[in-house]
Design a protein around this motif. Structure first.
Motif, PDB file in Angstrom:
ATOM      1  N   HIS A 291      -2.332  18.534   5.036  1.00  0.00           N
ATOM      2  CA  HIS A 291      -1.553  17.707   5.953  1.00  0.00           C
ATOM      3  C   HIS A 291      -0.988  18.538   7.098  1.00  0.00           C
ATOM      4  N   LEU A 292      -0.624  19.798   6.815  1.00  0.00           N
ATOM      5  CA  LEU A 292      -0.126  20.665   7.881  1.00  0.00           C
ATOM      6  C   LEU A 292      -1.236  21.037   8.850  1.00  0.00           C
ATOM      7  N   VAL A 293      -2.432  21.280   8.318  1.00  0.00           N
ATOM      8  CA  VAL A 293      -3.568  21.590   9.185  1.00  0.00           C
ATOM      9  C   VAL A 293      -3.916  20.391  10.056  1.00  0.00           C
ATOM     10  N   ALA A 294      -3.849  19.188   9.462  1.00  0.00           N
ATOM     11  CA  ALA A 294      -4.156  17.982  10.234  1.00  0.00           C
ATOM     12  C   ALA A 294      -3.178  17.804  11.388  1.00  0.00           C
ATOM     13  N   PHE A 295      -1.898  18.008  11.150  1.00  0.00           N
ATOM     14  CA  PHE A 295      -0.923  17.880  12.233  1.00  0.00           C
ATOM     15  C   PHE A 295      -1.082  18.995  13.259  1.00  0.00           C
ATOM     16  N   ASP A 296      -1.488  20.176  12.805  1.00  0.00           N
ATOM     17  CA  ASP A 296      -1.726  21.268  13.754  1.00  0.00           C
ATOM     18  C   ASP A 296      -2.891  20.946  14.678  1.00  0.00           C
TER      19      ASP A 296
END
Length: 260
Positions: free
Chosen positions: A145-150
């Motif tokens: 989820h953090l990679v997706a938002f990044d």
């Protein structure tokens, strides 16, 4: 000396916050684990507002456009299209495992064992629900989820807010992404489907050789047990497949933004 508040200044404030909010809110309304029925709309809207306030100082300046003009409507629609498109690319990653579970369940005779998916509100086979829970836990454990938002925040630099959006090429790429989802699901389910299919062929040959035996009543539980065994064997390679498909999804999201 206090700053004079003019119409142009108000328009700049509105564009600087509302257009990133439209893109971010559209993205969060579509993606899994946040854009589902499990998360209330108020919570999603609150998260979108909070993240918008945090990222506005980091994104490039937005163009000064009259908020009541036709160009403002076009820019708003472009932001919604970008957010929904990138969210759909991420949703396809989760749905391919659901489709793979449906393929395997139908072949081994578990298609009748269905349950209501609380995230989407539709009936899916139990195997698809198990796959959905597994990839959700893996995705959160790998900080996906953090990679997706990044990757999504990078879109404000590669696709800055303006009249230009995804374009015709980006829309066609999203349409062709559906074929990737079904192809990836088929590759994931093909070993188990093939194994159960060979068992069914064997019982078909036995039926022709000994018609007096009720091979169908005997073959159904055996095919079900063999299918469960195939799922157990293939579950060892579940993580490598998930990593590969996640990598391809994030690469597609970057290509959707025009990045090489």
């Amino acid at each position: 000396m206090p700053t004079e508040i003019t119409v142009d200044l108000i328009s700049q404030w509105i564009g600087q916050h509302f257009w990133p909010l439209f893109r971010l809110a559209s993205f969060m309304m579509v993606i899994p684990f946040i854009g589902t029925q499990l998360v209330p709309a108020r919570v999603r809207l609150g998260l979108a507002l909070l993240i918008t306030v945090l990222i506005v100082p980091m994104i490039p300046p937005v163009p000064t456009v009259d908020p009541f003009s036709a160009n403002a409507v076009i820019i708003t629609l472009q932001q919604i299209l970008i957010g929904v498109g990138m969210g759909f690319a991420l949703t396809a990653l989760f749905q391919l495992f659901v489709v793979a579970g449906q393929m395997i369940a139908m072949q081994m005779g578990l298609g009748f064992a269905s349950m209501v998916d609380p995230a989407n509100g539709v009936n899916v086979p139990v195997l698809s629900q198990i796959y959905s829970i597994t990839i959700t836990l893996l995705y959160l454990a790998m900080n996906g989820h953090l990679v997706a938002f990044d990757v999504f925040i990078e879109s404000f630099y590669t696709l800055p807010i303006g009249l230009e959006g995804l374009g015709q090429a980006g829309v066609w790429s999203l349409a062709h992404r559906i074929s990737w989802m079904f192809a990836a699901a088929m590759l994931l389910a093909l070993p188990a489907v093939t194994a159960v299919f060979i068992v069914n062929i064997s019982f078909g040959v036995m039926t022709r050789a000994a018609p007096q035996m009720n091979i169908f009543a005997l073959g159904f539980p055996i095919g079900l047990i063999f299918g469960l065994f195939a799922i157990w064997v293939l579950h060892a390679n579940f993580l490598p497949h998930f990593e590969q498909y996640s990598r391809e999804t994030f690469e597609f999201m970057r290509q959707l933004q025009g990045q090489p």
